[in-house]
Design an enzyme around this catalytic site. Structure first.
Site, PDB file in Angstrom:
ATOM      1  CD  GLU A  18      -4.011  -5.453  -2.108  1.00  0.00           C
ATOM      2  OE1 GLU A  18      -3.316  -4.736  -1.974  1.00  0.00           O
ATOM      3  OE2 GLU A  18      -5.327  -5.563  -1.689  1.00  0.00           O
TER       4      GLU A  18
ATOM      5  CG  ASP B 140      -8.982  -4.110  -3.571  1.00  0.00           C
ATOM      6  OD1 ASP B 140      -7.848  -3.716  -3.553  1.00  0.00           O
ATOM      7  OD2 ASP B 140      -9.934  -3.851  -2.615  1.00  0.00           O
TER       8      ASP B 140
ATOM      9  NE  ARG C  95      -8.923 -13.278   7.204  1.00  0.00           N
ATOM     10  CZ  ARG C  95      -8.214 -14.314   7.594  1.00  0.00           C
ATOM     11  NH1 ARG C  95      -8.334 -15.043   8.758  1.00  0.00           N
ATOM     12  NH2 ARG C  95      -7.319 -14.882   6.874  1.00  0.00           N
TER      13      ARG C  95
ATOM     14  NE  ARG D 250       0.794  -6.713 -10.627  1.00  0.00           N
ATOM     15  CZ  ARG D 250      -0.050  -6.720  -9.420  1.00  0.00           C
ATOM     16  NH1 ARG D 250      -1.316  -7.106  -9.373  1.00  0.00           N
ATOM     17  NH2 ARG D 250       0.495  -6.584  -8.342  1.00  0.00           N
TER      18      ARG D 250
HETATM   19  C1  5J7 Z   1      -4.707  -2.671   3.073  1.00  0.00           C
HETATM   20  C2  5J7 Z   1      -3.969  -3.522   3.604  1.00  0.00           C
HETATM   21  O1  5J7 Z   1      -4.334  -4.636   4.226  1.00  0.00           O
HETATM   22  C3  5J7 Z   1      -2.586  -2.993   3.630  1.00  0.00           C
HETATM   23  O2  5J7 Z   1      -1.536  -3.961   4.306  1.00  0.00           O
HETATM   24  C4  5J7 Z   1      -2.204  -1.847   2.983  1.00  0.00           C
HETATM   25  O3  5J7 Z   1      -0.849  -1.473   3.079  1.00  0.00           O
HETATM   26  C5  5J7 Z   1      -3.087  -0.970   2.230  1.00  0.00           C
HETATM   27  C6  5J7 Z   1      -4.354  -1.456   2.462  1.00  0.00           C
HETATM   28  C7  5J7 Z   1      -5.479  -0.712   1.992  1.00  0.00           C
HETATM   29  O4  5J7 Z   1      -6.342  -1.239   0.851  1.00  0.00           O
HETATM   30  C8  5J7 Z   1      -7.426  -0.536   0.358  1.00  0.00           C
HETATM   31  C9  5J7 Z   1      -7.787  -1.208  -0.657  1.00  0.00           C
HETATM   32  C10 5J7 Z   1      -8.936  -0.795  -1.064  1.00  0.00           C
HETATM   33  O5  5J7 Z   1      -9.835  -1.531  -1.883  1.00  0.00           O
HETATM   34  C11 5J7 Z   1      -9.533   0.722  -0.718  1.00  0.00           C
HETATM   35  C12 5J7 Z   1      -8.746   1.290   0.160  1.00  0.00           C
HETATM   36  O6  5J7 Z   1      -8.987   2.328   0.628  1.00  0.00           O
HETATM   37  C13 5J7 Z   1      -7.693   0.530   0.906  1.00  0.00           C
HETATM   38  C14 5J7 Z   1      -6.928   1.385   1.981  1.00  0.00           C
HETATM   39  O7  5J7 Z   1      -7.259   2.485   2.108  1.00  0.00           O
HETATM   40  C15 5J7 Z   1      -5.784   0.558   2.378  1.00  0.00           C
HETATM   41  O8  5J7 Z   1      -4.975   1.114   3.342  1.00  0.00           O
HETATM   42  C16 5J7 Z   1      -4.484   2.469   3.305  1.00  0.00           C
HETATM   43  O9  5J7 Z   1      -2.917   2.494   3.057  1.00  0.00           O
HETATM   44  C17 5J7 Z   1      -2.405   1.799   4.216  1.00  0.00           C
HETATM   45  C18 5J7 Z   1      -0.947   2.052   3.852  1.00  0.00           C
HETATM   46  C19 5J7 Z   1      -2.890   2.709   5.368  1.00  0.00           C
HETATM   47  O10 5J7 Z   1      -2.210   1.984   6.545  1.00  0.00           O
HETATM   48  C20 5J7 Z   1      -4.344   2.589   5.635  1.00  0.00           C
HETATM   49  O11 5J7 Z   1      -4.652   3.355   6.721  1.00  0.00           O
HETATM   50  C21 5J7 Z   1      -4.768   3.251   4.291  1.00  0.00           C
HETATM   51  O12 5J7 Z   1      -4.485   4.595   4.412  1.00  0.00           O
HETATM   52  C22 5J7 Z   1      -5.522   5.308   4.029  1.00  0.00           C
HETATM   53  O13 5J7 Z   1      -5.719   5.712   2.490  1.00  0.00           O
HETATM   54  C23 5J7 Z   1      -5.626   6.748   4.860  1.00  0.00           C
HETATM   55  O14 5J7 Z   1      -5.248   6.649   6.313  1.00  0.00           O
HETATM   56  C24 5J7 Z   1      -6.405   7.886   4.117  1.00  0.00           C
HETATM   57  O15 5J7 Z   1      -6.365   9.016   4.810  1.00  0.00           O
HETATM   58  C25 5J7 Z   1      -6.809   7.764   2.664  1.00  0.00           C
HETATM   59  O16 5J7 Z   1      -7.619   8.416   2.224  1.00  0.00           O
HETATM   60  C26 5J7 Z   1      -6.883   6.527   1.974  1.00  0.00           C
HETATM   61  C27 5J7 Z   1      -6.741   6.541   0.618  1.00  0.00           C
HETATM   62  O17 5J7 Z   1      -7.048   5.067   0.043  1.00  0.00           O
HETATM   63  C28 5J7 Z   1      -5.844   4.517  -0.278  1.00  0.00           C
HETATM   64  O18 5J7 Z   1      -4.756   4.805  -0.178  1.00  0.00           O
HETATM   65  C29 5J7 Z   1      -6.342   3.173  -1.031  1.00  0.00           C
HETATM   66  C30 5J7 Z   1      -5.263   2.302  -0.958  1.00  0.00           C
HETATM   67  C31 5J7 Z   1      -5.519   0.874  -1.739  1.00  0.00           C
HETATM   68  C32 5J7 Z   1      -4.292   0.031  -1.474  1.00  0.00           C
HETATM   69  C33 5J7 Z   1      -4.528  -1.146  -2.148  1.00  0.00           C
HETATM   70  O19 5J7 Z   1      -3.599  -2.210  -1.779  1.00  0.00           O
HETATM   71  C34 5J7 Z   1      -5.572  -1.490  -3.081  1.00  0.00           C
HETATM   72  O20 5J7 Z   1      -5.500  -2.617  -3.633  1.00  0.00           O
HETATM   73  C35 5J7 Z   1      -6.439  -0.476  -3.373  1.00  0.00           C
HETATM   74  C36 5J7 Z   1      -6.372   0.642  -2.637  1.00  0.00           C
HETATM   75 CA    CA Z   2     -13.982  -7.591   5.454  1.00  0.00          CA
END
Ligand code: 5J7
Ligand code: CA
Length: 508
Positions: free
Chosen positions: A245, A209, A170, A349
């Site tokens: 989320e 989010d 967090r 949804r």
């Molecule tokens: C958070 C979690 O708690 C979780 O359990 C999960 O599976 C994903 C996330 C997560 O949430 C995000 C929210 C955001 O508003 C913006 C974000 O960029 C993220 C985010 O990055 C994110 O985690 C990604 O996906 C996970 C599976 C990986 O373990 C994380 O390391 C991360 O991956 C990174 O994604 C890559 O390491 C990096 O190279 C890449 O540039 C980056 C791209 O961004 C995303 O993929 C965004 C994902 C996203 C997920 C959401 O659930 C969401 O509501 C919004 C965006």
């Molecule tokens: Ca935080």
């Protein structure tokens, strides 16, 4: 007087858990990355007439513009300011959409990105969707304004690496994103002002989010500052619908239940498990769905927001992994969405996606970042083909007959009990919803032919999976229910869609 007392008590208790949809509308659709002008038209020409309750829209606030890779979908999850100004449109277009959708009884839910701003490596400049200046190096976002004091770097100057440590999850940075100090009243007020601006325009609620990455108490402090909904469309004292989320598949420090006080939570186990069952992985079978819902360890039904796939896990990212069903597996996907919409558990949804060129390398889709259909970064219009499907690579799952008709089914059976369960001990199952609807699935490798108690009044019904009831006629399979409520069903294992659904309003 008694009536009003009942309504106000009910309204009070239901509060932030109530989706605030128009009466009898029981499902929403995520129009992922759509432009506001297209959503406004879709509300009027399709969603309202077909009985959809509302739309989850992509984040409407200004975000960073990423060129490497080229305009990924996830740039919208990196805020730069709270100006309503993105690839989906500007504030005038947003306001027009909210007005027009509300006027036809379709609600708008905003994806609120309030845990963080852009990535710490986002640099400095004006590479943002409205041209606002920012400097990620010294955490300066003058268009909000936020400065270094408004971030959590003092508490944690680094990445989240340990999901067993709630403090880290967090207070540290999620994928390098600058983490807002939501314990500060200034940050809480600034975020609440953004959300109130949207509420005043007529928005009905929010997806929060990355709620797992915020303290439940901080979220509550923000929610306590929110206005009631706009009385142009909502009754006095209505509270914004909140769904958070929280990805809780078990085994981590943070539990979805910590967030129940604030609103509903996304139940990620739902799509992960349903995908496993319909794929018949790990020895799962549809017969086991008899106690679907809380019986599977899910959160209570009135706290759950459920879905088969979302914008994140449909591309192999995020929770659920390979079991998640998507439009790429249409036959199983339609069964899964059909099951979800027929079953009473949770608030539902439906996902509506765009196509992208998948490219698996060592089991990972290297194109998982690709943004919406666009010309040089400008999001393409959602065009509508003569056969009512969408063009320009918009998939529009919500317009597939089987899915659209199951949204109507859910509305028709609303409030009816789960009833008349039947299974063959394998992957042939059926259940009803009181005396209003009945659904039968054959996910076995052999045909189904059996007589079942439907609970429905006698008559001839139109199967809304294989066809539509049009002008009193049925374009699909007809099902005859006898005066004893029983009907004979035949479903080949090679049927295009191996399930049949009938309901009170599909009676001929
Ligand atoms: C958070 C979690 O708690 C979780 O359990 C999960 O599976 C994903 C996330 C997560 O949430 C995000 C929210 C955001 O508003 C913006 C974000 O960029 C993220 C985010 O990055 C994110 O985690 C990604 O996906 C996970 C599976 C990986 O373990 C994380 O390391 C991360 O991956 C990174 O994604 C890559 O390491 C990096 O190279 C890449 O540039 C980056 C791209 O961004 C995303 O993929 C965004 C994902 C996203 C997920 C959401 O659930 C969401 O509501 C919004 C965006
Ligand atoms: Ca935080």
């Amino acid at each position: 007087m008694k009536f009003f007392l009942f309504i106000s008590l009910f309204g009070f208790c239901w509060g932030q858990y109530d989706p605030q949809t128009q009466y009898g509308r029981t499902a929403i659709v995520h129009l992922f990355e759509w432009r506001w002008v297209d959503i406004a038209k879709e509300c009027e020409r399709y969603l309202a007439p077909k009985g959809f309750g509302g739309v989850q829209v992509s984040p409407p606030n200004e975000n960073i513009v990423v060129y490497n890779p080229s305009r990924p979908w996830w740039e919208r999850y990196q805020p730069i300011s709270y100006k309503i100004c993105t690839r989906s449109g500007n504030e005038d277009e947003f306001r027009d959409m909210v007005t027009r959708c509300n006027n036809v009884g379709v609600r708008i839910y905003v994806d609120a990105v309030i845990n963080h701003m852009c990535g710490a490596g986002g640099g400095a400049g004006t590479s943002s969707t409205c041209g606002s200046y920012y400097n990620a190096n010294n955490r300066d976002f003058p268009s909000v304004p936020y400065s270094a004091w408004d971030f959590n770097d003092g508490k944690c100057d680094g990445e989240i690496n340990n999901y067993n440590d709630a403090n880290q999850v967090r207070n540290c940075r999620l994928s390098g994103l600058l983490d807002l100090a939501l314990e500060k009243d200034y940050v809480r007020t600034t975020v609440a002002n953004y959300m109130n601006h949207l509420i005043d325009m007529g928005v009905a609620g929010f997806r929060l989010d990355a709620a797992k990455h915020m303290w439940p108490g901080d979220i509550k402090a923000v929610l306590d500052k929110l206005h009631n909904l706009n009385t142009q469309w909502f009754s006095q004292g209505s509270r914004p619908f909140i769904f958070q989320e929280v990805i809780d598949l078990g085994g981590e420090a943070i539990k979805g239940s910590e967030y129940f006080g604030n609103g509903r939570v996304t139940e990620f186990k739902y799509g992960a498990k349903l995908g496993t069952v319909i794929r018949k992985w790990n020895g799962e079978k549809m017969a086991y769905l008899k106690n679907w819902g809380e019986g599977w360890g899910f959160v209570p039904s009135d706290r759950a927001l459920v879905f088969v796939d979302n914008h994140d896990n449909q591309r192999g990212h995020g929770a659920g992994g390979a079991s998640i069903l998507t439009f790429w597996d249409p036959r199983m996907y339609k069964m899964a969405v059909g099951f979800m919409l027929a079953h009473p558990y949770g608030f539902t949804r439906v996902m509506s996606s765009y196509r992208w060129p998948r490219n698996f390398q060592n089991g990972k889709d290297v194109n998982d970042w690709i943004g919406p259909p666009n010309n040089n970064g400008v999001t393409k219009e959602v065009t509508i083909n003569p056969d009512t499907t969408c063009g320009n690579d918009w998939v529009c799952e919500h317009r597939w007959r089987q899915i659209r008709n199951m949204v109507a089914f859910r509305n028709v059976v609303n409030g009816q009990p789960f009833s008349n369960w039947w299974d063959n001990g394998s992957n042939q199952v059926a259940f009803g919803r009181g005396n209003r609807g009945f659904i039968v699935f054959n996910n076995d490798d052999w045909s189904l032919s059996t007589t079942l108690q439907t609970g429905l009044p006698a008559g001839t019904y139109c199967d809304v999976i294989s066809g539509d009831k049009i002008d009193g006629n049925c374009t699909g399979i007809k099902v005859t229910v006898g005066s004893d409520g029983k009907a004979h069903f035949s479903i080949s294992n090679s049927a295009e869609d191996p399930f049949i659904a009938i309901h009170a309003e599909s009676k001929l």
